[in-house]
Write an enzyme that holds these catalytic residues in place. Sequence first.
Site, PDB file in Angstrom:
ATOM      1  N   HIS A  58       0.812  -1.216   0.000  1.00 52.69           N
ATOM      2  CA  HIS A  58       0.000   0.000   0.000  1.00 52.69           C
ATOM      3  C   HIS A  58       0.844   1.265   0.000  1.00 52.69           C
ATOM      4  O   HIS A  58       0.460   2.275  -0.573  1.00 52.69           O
ATOM      5  CB  HIS A  58      -0.936   0.014   1.214  1.00 52.69           C
ATOM      6  CG  HIS A  58      -2.071  -0.947   1.076  1.00 52.69           C
ATOM      7  ND1 HIS A  58      -3.033  -0.786   0.107  1.00 52.69           N
ATOM      8  CD2 HIS A  58      -2.380  -2.073   1.740  1.00 52.69           C
ATOM      9  CE1 HIS A  58      -3.897  -1.778   0.196  1.00 52.69           C
ATOM     10  NE2 HIS A  58      -3.526  -2.589   1.180  1.00 52.69           N
TER      11      HIS A  58
ATOM     12  N   ASP B 200      -8.414   5.041  -7.173  1.00 53.35           N
ATOM     13  CA  ASP B 200      -7.436   5.423  -8.195  1.00 53.35           C
ATOM     14  C   ASP B 200      -8.137   6.150  -9.340  1.00 53.35           C
ATOM     15  O   ASP B 200      -7.789   5.991 -10.496  1.00 53.35           O
ATOM     16  CB  ASP B 200      -6.667   4.196  -8.697  1.00 53.35           C
ATOM     17  CG  ASP B 200      -7.599   3.141  -9.286  1.00 53.35           C
ATOM     18  OD1 ASP B 200      -8.831   3.270  -9.093  1.00 53.35           O
ATOM     19  OD2 ASP B 200      -7.105   2.199  -9.929  1.00 53.35           O
TER      20      ASP B 200
END
Lengths: 195, 357
Positions: free
Chosen positions: B220, B250
Amino acid sequence: MHGMINRALQGFLTTTYGDAVWAEVRSQAGLPFADFEAMLDYPDALTMACFQAACHVLYKHPNALLEDIGTWLVTDAHLEPLRRLMRFSGPSFLDFLLSLEEMGERGRLAVPDLDMPRIEVDRIDPSSFRIRAQWTLPGIAPILMGCLRAMADDYGALAVLRLDGVEAGGECLHVQLLDAAYSQGRSFDLGRVRA
Amino acid sequence: MTGLLPSLDRVIGLSEGALDTLLPMHVWADPAGRIVQAGPTLTKMARMGDLTGRSLFRVVEVRRPARVDGAPALAALAGQRIGLVLTRAPHLPLRGALAPLPAGAGMILDISLGLSFARAVAEFGLTLNDFSPCDQTVELLYLHEANASTTALSRHLTRRLEAARAAALSQALTDPLTGLANRRAMDAEIAAALADPTREFGLLHIDLDLFKQVNDGFGHAAGDAVLERVGAVLRHMLRQDDVAARVGGDEFLVILRDCIEPEDLGAVATRLIASIEEPVEFEGHVCRISASIGVTASTDYAERPGLDRLLADTDAALYAAKRAGRGRHAMHGAPDGDLPRRRLDDPMPRPAARAGD
């Protein structure tokens, strides 16, 4: 000044005069938030600005307002825990008076960083006392006078109090205790189990 | 133990009153364990009236260091810490200390409330006058109450701060990771632009390609580094009046003010994709991503569209770009033939090569 002191000023104004008066005081003092928080610290200038705004909004002499605050600290129902803490100082008003010098330590036991006044008690004669007090802000003597007057009542004592001027290093108060057991007073149950 | 058991050679006399003043919770028993005198506070606590003449063992029950039920055994505990209870209040543990008295006078047992002081004071109905001024029990009680009050105040403050934090979060307009606007701010921005008939704008919906591979492959933190980088790209490549927002994990939206011509919009999209494709190095890994972009313009419509319609069309264009092979942009309303077709299962451009590969 400790948030507890500022919170007391706000609490006094809102419970005695209502939210509208507090809002006006806040706005005149230019307070950048709605409420003081008891566990935070604030610049002394904010405390003074609020107090001066309160005198102005209420058309009150500073000493009269300070004395009312002192009385309120002892008599307001929401501050019963504070009244109880004060009553721990002694079983009679005389004991209470004589233990005033311990008030700083007592206050700091409860809240270690609280700005407590320094108090000296001189017994002038068996029933008269001269109390000298020093604090970070001016006006401790009238606050103390309101507070002591209410405590005398709380203990059922009859006492005459007056401001006794400002001396180098302290504001002064004169207390004459006329009758230690004048009335029943309010009850203080040492072991009351807290809710 | 000589310090605790003083010699009985030098003896002083104490009156009953003196003992009551100094030790209001004492009990004096004769050698047989019969009470000669008891202090006023202890008498009050024992709840048996006058204790004089009673057996000490009827009034108190010694439990520590061991149960004791005879005067000689009790006398042997002189100088030790004694744990005991009153027979009428066996649930409140008390504390005691015992000292022998000279020849034939018996012993004195002094008692204190110990750690059960708060309950004991309440149950026995004790007052300030019941304690010697030298006894700190009252100060303990004071502290006990003061603590309860200040704890309540602290809890109050914590609750208020939590509420304020939650309120601030719910009103926030910024995405904390990228520093771009968030979804709420972007929706408001688009709605305001649509409401202003003099404002024309292009809208880009950017979706990162291969982001999942970076996140899954390098963790992450690497994913976050990539997102921060995309945020920086958008901030630096856009003009002052343009607005960029991160609107999903995203996904990004960009408003391009007064940029409505397909060629201009396409050029911006192409440049953005090229910049986003520049590899990001993170802790020794080279993270490579790309982006697909759906494009609309406020001028695509005969009438001002609603916010939802505009977003849906931009999203559909994004989907077309993805379907056409990713790493490219697609215009809303452009015939599909404009896009070079690729099959959906075409292999993607090689992802995220390791540094040094």
